[in-house]
Design a protein around this motif. Structure first.
Motif, mmCIF file in Angstrom:
data_model
loop_
_atom_site.group_PDB
_atom_site.id
_atom_site.type_symbol
_atom_site.label_atom_id
_atom_site.label_comp_id
_atom_site.label_asym_id
_atom_site.label_seq_id
_atom_site.Cartn_x
_atom_site.Cartn_y
_atom_site.Cartn_z
ATOM 1 N N VAL A 19 0.849 -1.200 0.000
ATOM 2 C CA VAL A 19 0.000 0.000 0.000
ATOM 3 C C VAL A 19 0.882 1.246 0.000
ATOM 4 C CG1 VAL A 19 -1.785 1.270 1.222
ATOM 5 C CG2 VAL A 19 -1.818 -1.225 1.213
ATOM 6 N N HIS A 20 0.532 2.198 -0.859
ATOM 7 C CA HIS A 20 1.307 3.432 -1.011
ATOM 8 C C HIS A 20 0.323 4.595 -1.016
ATOM 9 C CE1 HIS A 20 4.939 5.626 -2.253
ATOM 10 N NE2 HIS A 20 4.142 6.346 -3.018
ATOM 11 N N ILE A 21 0.414 5.483 -0.007
ATOM 12 C CA ILE A 21 -0.535 6.592 0.114
ATOM 13 C C ILE A 21 0.227 7.917 0.037
ATOM 14 C CG2 ILE A 21 -2.387 7.606 1.492
ATOM 15 C CD1 ILE A 21 -2.494 4.956 3.062
ATOM 16 N N PRO A 22 0.138 8.648 -1.066
ATOM 17 C CA PRO A 22 0.808 9.950 -1.155
ATOM 18 C C PRO A 22 0.156 10.960 -0.205
ATOM 19 C CG PRO A 22 -0.581 9.596 -3.075
ATOM 20 C CD PRO A 22 -0.592 8.314 -2.292
ATOM 21 N N ILE A 23 0.983 11.601 0.624
ATOM 22 C CA ILE A 23 0.435 12.549 1.609
ATOM 23 C C ILE A 23 1.336 13.786 1.731
ATOM 24 C CG2 ILE A 23 -0.764 10.809 2.987
ATOM 25 C CD1 ILE A 23 2.352 12.179 4.492
ATOM 26 N N ALA A 24 0.786 14.822 2.357
ATOM 27 C CA ALA A 24 1.539 16.023 2.730
ATOM 28 C C ALA A 24 1.479 16.155 4.240
ATOM 29 C CB ALA A 24 0.946 17.263 2.058
ATOM 30 N N LEU A 25 2.532 16.691 4.817
ATOM 31 C CA LEU A 25 2.624 16.840 6.276
ATOM 32 C C LEU A 25 2.419 18.304 6.649
ATOM 33 C CD1 LEU A 25 3.283 14.541 8.296
ATOM 34 C CD2 LEU A 25 5.601 15.464 8.437
ATOM 35 N N HIS A 26 1.573 18.544 7.643
ATOM 36 C CA HIS A 26 1.273 19.911 8.087
ATOM 37 C C HIS A 26 1.466 20.014 9.596
ATOM 38 C CE1 HIS A 26 -0.907 20.479 4.197
ATOM 39 N NE2 HIS A 26 -1.230 19.209 4.403
ATOM 40 N N GLY A 121 -2.637 14.049 -4.634
ATOM 41 C CA GLY A 121 -2.754 13.225 -5.833
ATOM 42 C C GLY A 121 -4.073 12.473 -5.839
ATOM 43 N N LYS A 122 -3.994 11.180 -6.053
ATOM 44 C CA LYS A 122 -5.192 10.341 -6.076
ATOM 45 C C LYS A 122 -5.216 9.397 -4.881
ATOM 46 C CE LYS A 122 -5.533 10.476 -11.126
ATOM 47 N NZ LYS A 122 -5.591 9.673 -12.371
ATOM 48 N N GLY A 123 -4.741 9.905 -3.730
ATOM 49 C CA GLY A 123 -4.641 9.046 -2.562
ATOM 50 C C GLY A 123 -5.805 9.104 -1.606
ATOM 51 N N ASP A 124 -6.888 9.789 -1.961
ATOM 52 C CA ASP A 124 -8.016 9.967 -1.035
ATOM 53 C C ASP A 124 -8.620 8.644 -0.546
ATOM 54 O OD1 ASP A 124 -7.580 12.471 -2.398
ATOM 55 O OD2 ASP A 124 -9.491 13.142 -1.560
ATOM 56 N N LYS A 125 -8.873 7.727 -1.464
ATOM 57 C CA LYS A 125 -9.581 6.502 -1.103
ATOM 58 C C LYS A 125 -8.729 5.604 -0.204
ATOM 59 C CE LYS A 125 -12.458 2.847 -3.050
ATOM 60 N NZ LYS A 125 -13.036 2.265 -4.277
ATOM 61 N N VAL A 126 -7.449 5.471 -0.545
ATOM 62 C CA VAL A 126 -6.564 4.621 0.266
ATOM 63 C C VAL A 126 -6.321 5.272 1.627
ATOM 64 C CG1 VAL A 126 -4.414 3.331 0.252
ATOM 65 C CG2 VAL A 126 -5.469 3.955 -1.897
ATOM 66 N N TYR A 127 -6.246 6.607 1.639
ATOM 67 C CA TYR A 127 -6.106 7.356 2.889
ATOM 68 C C TYR A 127 -7.291 7.064 3.802
ATOM 69 C CZ TYR A 127 -5.432 11.548 5.878
ATOM 70 O OH TYR A 127 -5.246 12.407 6.931
ATOM 71 N N ALA A 128 -8.480 7.147 3.239
ATOM 72 C CA ALA A 128 -9.708 6.902 4.014
ATOM 73 C C ALA A 128 -9.768 5.456 4.495
ATOM 74 C CB ALA A 128 -10.934 7.229 3.173
ATOM 75 N N LEU A 129 -9.298 4.529 3.666
ATOM 76 C CA LEU A 129 -9.307 3.120 4.053
ATOM 77 C C LEU A 129 -8.445 2.886 5.286
ATOM 78 C CD1 LEU A 129 -9.958 0.112 3.505
ATOM 79 C CD2 LEU A 129 -7.946 0.056 1.994
ATOM 80 N N LEU A 130 -7.232 3.398 5.282
ATOM 81 C CA LEU A 130 -6.340 3.212 6.436
ATOM 82 C C LEU A 130 -6.917 3.891 7.677
ATOM 83 C CD1 LEU A 130 -3.718 2.231 7.691
ATOM 84 C CD2 LEU A 130 -2.598 4.304 6.832
ATOM 85 N N ARG A 131 -7.487 5.063 7.514
ATOM 86 C CA ARG A 131 -8.081 5.793 8.652
ATOM 87 C C ARG A 131 -9.199 4.986 9.301
ATOM 88 N NH1 ARG A 131 -11.366 10.578 6.604
ATOM 89 N NH2 ARG A 131 -12.774 8.821 6.221
ATOM 90 N N GLU A 132 -10.092 4.462 8.486
ATOM 91 C CA GLU A 132 -11.232 3.716 9.023
ATOM 92 C C GLU A 132 -10.795 2.408 9.694
ATOM 93 O OE1 GLU A 132 -14.205 5.008 9.289
ATOM 94 O OE2 GLU A 132 -13.367 6.793 8.315
ATOM 95 N N ILE A 133 -9.775 1.752 9.133
ATOM 96 C CA ILE A 133 -9.274 0.518 9.738
ATOM 97 C C ILE A 133 -8.653 0.797 11.104
ATOM 98 C CG2 ILE A 133 -7.510 -1.291 9.527
ATOM 99 C CD1 ILE A 133 -8.029 -1.259 6.508
ATOM 100 N N LEU A 134 -7.894 1.872 11.205
ATOM 101 C CA LEU A 134 -7.268 2.214 12.491
ATOM 102 C C LEU A 134 -8.328 2.583 13.522
ATOM 103 C CD1 LEU A 134 -4.110 4.246 11.360
ATOM 104 C CD2 LEU A 134 -4.251 1.845 12.046
ATOM 105 N N HIS A 135 -9.380 3.282 13.085
ATOM 106 C CA HIS A 135 -10.482 3.611 13.997
ATOM 107 C C HIS A 135 -11.144 2.333 14.515
ATOM 108 C CE1 HIS A 135 -11.006 7.882 14.404
ATOM 109 N NE2 HIS A 135 -11.024 8.114 13.100
ATOM 110 N N LYS A 136 -11.408 1.422 13.609
ATOM 111 C CA LYS A 136 -12.144 0.210 13.964
ATOM 112 C C LYS A 136 -11.329 -0.733 14.848
ATOM 113 C CE LYS A 136 -14.901 -3.472 11.892
ATOM 114 N NZ LYS A 136 -15.439 -4.047 10.617
ATOM 115 N N THR A 137 -10.036 -0.848 14.564
ATOM 116 C CA THR A 137 -9.194 -1.799 15.311
ATOM 117 C C THR A 137 -8.547 -1.186 16.545
ATOM 118 O OG1 THR A 137 -7.277 -1.247 13.930
ATOM 119 C CG2 THR A 137 -8.678 -3.088 13.203
ATOM 120 N N ASN A 138 -8.666 0.150 16.709
ATOM 121 C CA ASN A 138 -8.040 0.857 17.834
ATOM 122 C C ASN A 138 -6.529 0.637 17.851
ATOM 123 O OD1 ASN A 138 -8.432 2.640 20.047
ATOM 124 N ND2 ASN A 138 -8.145 0.958 21.487
#
Length: 337
Positions: A19-26, A121-138
């Motif tokens: 899995v590769h998620i392009p992101i920016a750091l703020h 870029g086009k990382g919205d969906k994979v970003y959301a996937l990882l976020r939801e998994i971390l929420h669900k699994t704590n």
């Protein structure tokens, strides 16, 4: 709450498995402390810092400073800039997740500095996937990341709609609590009765409330800012201007004063080395006029001094002549007698 920043401090990607998620750091935080500047109370000029030799008290030039690490008490190992540069970790633009752990397993004392991440870029969906998994699994992702030549241990955690990268302190930076001798864990180990536990739980329940960070504030900062506003509105302000500096090849700063400008504009004979312009013409003309007056005044004084010397010489000559005549008359009178 401080205003959020859209400026990206770093751009890269979150990577785990394939899995590769392009992101920016703020930046997720903003310092709100009071910045007290040093001023000279006599002139209201800003006061800076100097590199000073602690033994001699003299200022040290930047080129004469080396970096050393204390190896033993009073013993240092000096490292060159090249040796230090070679030790820096290789810069990568990847947050490489090495494992996922329960968020409850990481003590708060390890948390150091948070950063927001945002998909690019086009990382919205994979970003959301990882976020939801971390929420669900704590769980949180433990990773290493290089920011500004420094390697950090970090955790990637889901917080609301965002994934937060929170830098961690290394384990050898955390001090042990063993020497503090805290009470044993568990009610029985600490000697607590059931009644004491129930009363304590009731008190905590009565004082419980939803988390509202805006209800808490820095009273010292608020009081200082209120005092600053009050004095400013009353006109109690001081004008402070930074000294103008000029950078040279050696990196040192030199402040040019009027004397230096005149020295560069005039040669030894009082003539300009190049055609002046604007204010420089006025300065040069004034300097020449002053120099001419001083020269004329000096010539007059010299002439007057020469004339006075001549008069004195004539007077001394006349006095010697009169004395000689009187002496001859006296000698003649004595012979006659």
């Amino acid at each position: 709450m401080a205003t959020s920043s859209k400026r990206a401090l770093w751009k890269g990607a979150i990577s785990f498995g394939l899995v590769h998620i392009p992101i920016a750091l703020h930046s997720a935080t903003a310092s709100q402390g009071i910045d007290f500047d040093w001023l000279d109370r006599r002139t209201m000029d800003p006061v800076g810092y100097k590199r000073v030799n602690k033994v001699t008290g003299k200022e040290v030039d930047r080129d004469d400073i080396v970096k050393g690490v204390e190896y033993d008490d009073g013993e240092y190992v000096v490292l060159s800039a090249e040796e230090i540069s070679a030790a820096y970790p290789k810069t990568t633009q990847t947050i490489e997740i090495e494992s996922f752990v329960s968020i409850d397993d990481i003590p708060f004392v390890y948390l150091d500095r948070p950063y927001y991440t945002s998909p690019i870029g086009k990382g919205d969906k994979v970003y959301a996937l990882l976020r939801e998994i971390l929420h669900k699994t704590n769980k949180v992702g433990v990773a290493k990341v290089v920011i500004q030549t420094r390697q950090h241990l970090a955790v990637l955690m889901a917080c609301g709609p965002a994934l937060i990268l929170n830098l961690l302190r290394w384990s050898d930076e955390i001090r042990s609590w063993e020497d503090l001798n805290p009470p044993a864990r568990g009610p029985k180990g600490a000697g607590l009765t059931d009644k004491e536990m129930k009363m304590g739980e009731q008190l905590v329940e009565d004082m419980s409330a939803p988390w509202k960070p805006e209800q808490f504030s820095d009273s010292f900062r608020e009081q200082i800012l209120a005092l600053v506003r009050e004095k400013a509105e009353a006109g109690e302000t001081e004008s402070v201007s930074e000294p103008e500096s000029h950078e040279h090849k050696d990196g040192s700063a030199k402040i040019l004063d009027l004397t230096e400008m005149l020295r560069r504009s005039l040669d030894k004979d009082g003539k300009t080395t190049r055609k002046p312009s604007g204010a420089a013409k006025s300065v040069t003309k004034t300097a020449k006029s002053s120099q001419g007056k001083r020269s004329a005044g000096g010539a007059s004084k010299k002439a007057a001094s020469k004339d006075n010397a001549s008069k004195d010489k004539k007077a001394r000559k006349s006095t010697r002549s009169t004395a000689k005549k009187a002496s001859r008359k006296t000698s003649g009178g004595r012979k006659a007698a």
